[in-house]
Design a protein around this motif. Structure first.
Motif, short mmCIF file in Angstrom:
data_model
loop_
_atom_site.label_atom_id
_atom_site.label_comp_id
_atom_site.label_asym_id
_atom_site.label_seq_id
_atom_site.Cartn_x
_atom_site.Cartn_y
_atom_site.Cartn_z
N PRO A 68 38.34 51.81 44.19
CA PRO A 68 37.55 52.27 43.04
C PRO A 68 36.10 52.52 43.44
O PRO A 68 35.58 51.93 44.39
N THR A 69 35.44 53.38 42.68
CA THR A 69 34.01 53.64 42.91
C THR A 69 33.18 52.42 42.53
O THR A 69 32.21 52.09 43.20
N SER A 70 33.60 51.74 41.47
CA SER A 70 32.96 50.49 41.07
C SER A 70 33.95 49.68 40.26
O SER A 70 35.00 50.17 39.84
N GLY A 71 33.62 48.42 40.02
CA GLY A 71 34.52 47.53 39.30
C GLY A 71 35.26 46.60 40.23
O GLY A 71 35.02 46.58 41.44
N GLN A 72 36.17 45.82 39.68
CA GLN A 72 36.83 44.75 40.42
C GLN A 72 38.31 44.71 40.09
O GLN A 72 38.72 44.91 38.95
N VAL A 73 39.13 44.44 41.11
CA VAL A 73 40.56 44.19 40.95
C VAL A 73 40.87 42.86 41.62
O VAL A 73 40.54 42.66 42.80
N THR A 74 41.47 41.94 40.87
CA THR A 74 41.79 40.61 41.40
C THR A 74 43.29 40.37 41.37
O THR A 74 43.92 40.55 40.32
N ILE A 75 43.85 39.99 42.51
CA ILE A 75 45.27 39.62 42.63
C ILE A 75 45.32 38.30 43.39
O ILE A 75 44.75 38.17 44.48
N GLY A 76 46.01 37.33 42.82
CA GLY A 76 46.14 36.04 43.49
C GLY A 76 44.80 35.41 43.84
O GLY A 76 44.66 34.76 44.87
N GLY A 77 43.81 35.59 42.97
CA GLY A 77 42.51 35.00 43.19
C GLY A 77 41.64 35.75 44.19
O GLY A 77 40.52 35.32 44.47
N GLN A 78 42.13 36.87 44.71
CA GLN A 78 41.36 37.64 45.68
C GLN A 78 40.89 38.95 45.08
O GLN A 78 41.65 39.65 44.41
N ASP A 79 39.65 39.29 45.34
CA ASP A 79 39.06 40.54 44.87
C ASP A 79 39.35 41.64 45.90
O ASP A 79 38.77 41.65 46.98
N LEU A 80 40.26 42.55 45.54
CA LEU A 80 40.64 43.61 46.46
C LEU A 80 39.46 44.48 46.84
O LEU A 80 39.39 45.00 47.97
N THR A 81 38.54 44.67 45.91
CA THR A 81 37.44 45.60 46.15
C THR A 81 36.45 45.08 47.20
O THR A 81 35.63 45.85 47.70
N ARG A 82 36.53 43.80 47.53
CA ARG A 82 35.64 43.23 48.54
C ARG A 82 36.31 43.12 49.92
O ARG A 82 35.67 42.68 50.88
N LEU A 83 37.57 43.50 49.98
CA LEU A 83 38.30 43.39 51.24
C LEU A 83 38.19 44.67 52.06
O LEU A 83 38.16 45.77 51.51
N GLY A 84 38.16 44.54 53.36
CA GLY A 84 38.22 45.70 54.24
C GLY A 84 39.62 46.27 54.28
O GLY A 84 40.56 45.68 53.73
N ARG A 85 39.78 47.39 54.96
CA ARG A 85 41.07 48.08 54.99
C ARG A 85 42.18 47.20 55.54
O ARG A 85 43.28 47.14 54.99
N THR A 86 41.92 46.50 56.63
CA THR A 86 42.95 45.66 57.24
C THR A 86 43.35 44.51 56.33
O THR A 86 44.54 44.21 56.17
N ALA A 87 42.36 43.88 55.72
CA ALA A 87 42.64 42.76 54.82
C ALA A 87 43.39 43.23 53.57
O ALA A 87 44.28 42.52 53.08
N ARG A 88 43.05 44.42 53.07
CA ARG A 88 43.78 44.96 51.91
C ARG A 88 45.24 45.23 52.28
O ARG A 88 46.15 44.95 51.49
N ALA A 89 45.46 45.78 53.46
CA ALA A 89 46.83 46.05 53.91
C ALA A 89 47.62 44.75 54.02
O ALA A 89 48.80 44.69 53.64
N ARG A 90 46.98 43.71 54.53
CA ARG A 90 47.65 42.41 54.65
C ARG A 90 48.00 41.86 53.28
O ARG A 90 49.11 41.35 53.07
N LEU A 91 47.06 41.96 52.33
CA LEU A 91 47.33 41.46 50.99
C LEU A 91 48.47 42.23 50.34
O LEU A 91 49.32 41.64 49.66
#
Length: 251
Positions: A68-91
Motif C-alpha cells: 500500500p501507499t500508506s496505512g497498515q496491514v497486520t497479520i498474526g501481530g506483524q505489520d506487513l507494511t513494515r516488512l521487507g520483501r524477503t520477510a513478507r514472502a516468508r510471512l
C-alpha cells in the motif's frame, strides 16, 4: 460485526487506513482511499463491488502481494507494511493461504507435490494425518499421483484449497475461486470453504463478483471508488443483488 468496527474477538487480519495510489500527478489513480477493516478468526467474509472498485487491490494489499501507499496491514501481530520483501514472502508462506481463480498449480508436479509445496518451502514438516483428512474430505485421495493436466478444473481448485489449508494458516485469501469452474464444481468448492470455517475455525477473505458465491459468506463487504460503502451480515443472493444495484446506481 461491521467491517469498519473493532472485532470482539481476535482478528486474523486487520487493515488500517489503507491507501493505494498508482501513478503520479494528474494521471494518478487512487485504487484504495483510506480503507479500514478487521476480519475475525473463524469467519468467512466476501468482498464485492463494481469493476474498478478496488476489491482486488484491497485483497492484494491484505495478502502482502502489493504494497500500500500508506496505512497498515497486520497479520498474526506483524505489520506487513513494515516488512521487507524477503520477510513478507516468508510471512506469506508461514501464515497465509491462497486460492486463485487460475488455480496456480505447477504442471510438472503431482497433486500431492503441489499440496505439500508451500509446507516444504516454509521448511515445515507435513502433518500427514491432517493431510489425509483434508484430501479425503476434498475427494482427492485417489488423485494424488495425477498432474494438473490430468485433473478437472474442480479437482485442480480442490488441490489448491488443500495446499492453502495444509499449513493451517492465520487466514486464507481467495480471489474469484469459482471464476473458472462450472456451477457444480463451484458449489462444491464454496461448500468446502463454508465447512472449513465451521469445523476448522478457518478465516477466509474472498473477492468475488458472483452473488451466489458471496451468499456462502458470513458477511459481505462492499467497495466502491476505493472505499467501503456498505456491509451485509448473513447475506442472501437477493439482498446482495439489491445492495450491488444501489452501489452501482442507475444504468
Amino acid at each position: 460485526m461491521r467491517a469498519d468496527e473493532t472485532t470482539m474477538g481476535e482478528a486474523a487480519v486487520t487493515a488500517t487506513d489503507l491507501t493505494r495510489v498508482y501513478g503520479s500527478g494528474d494521471g494518478a489513480v487512487r485504487a484504495l482511499d483510506g480503507v479500514s477493516a478487521s476480519f475475525p478468526r473463524g469467519r468467512f467474509t466476501a468482498v464485492m463491488g463494481p469493476s474498478g472498485s478496488g476489491k482486488s487491490t484491497f485483497l492484494h494489499c491484505l495478502a502482502g502481494l502489493d504494497q500500500p501507499t500508506s496505512g497498515q496491514v497486520t497479520i498474526g501481530g506483524q505489520d506487513l507494511t513494515r516488512l521487507g520483501r524477503t520477510a513478507r514472502a516468508r510471512l506469506r508462506r508461514e501464515r497465509i493461504g491462497f486460492v486463485f481463480q487460475a488455480f496456480n498449480l505447477l504442471p510438472v508436479l503431482t497433486a500431492e507435490e503441489n499440496i505439500t509445496m508451500i509446507a516444504h518451502l516454509a521448511r515445515r514438516p507435513v502433518d500427514r494425518a491432517w493431510m489425509t483428512q483434508l484430501v479425503a474430505r476434498l475427494g482427492l485421495a485417489d488423485r494424488l499421483d495425477h498432474r494438473p493436466a490430468e485433473l478437472s478444473g474442480g479437482q485442480q481448485q480442490r488441490v489448491a484449497i488443500a495446499r492453502a489449508m495444509l499449513t493451517q494458516p492465520d487466514v486464507i485469501f481467495a480471489d474469484e475461486p469459482t471464476g473458472n469452474l462450472d456451477s457444480r464444481s463451484g458449489t462444491e468448492v464454496l461448500r468446502f470453504l463454508r465447512e472449513a470455517v465451521q469445523t476448522e475455525n478457518a478465516s477466509i477473505v474472498m473477492v468475488t463478483h458472483d452473488p451466489k458465491a458471496a451468499a456462502y459468506a458470513d458477511e459481505v463487504l462492499f467497495l466502491a471508488d476505493g472505499r467501503i460503502v456498505d456491509t451485509l451480515a448473513k447475506p442472501t443472493v437477493d439482498e446482495i443483488l439489491t445492495r450491488l444495484r444501489r452501489i452501482s446506481g442507475p444504468e
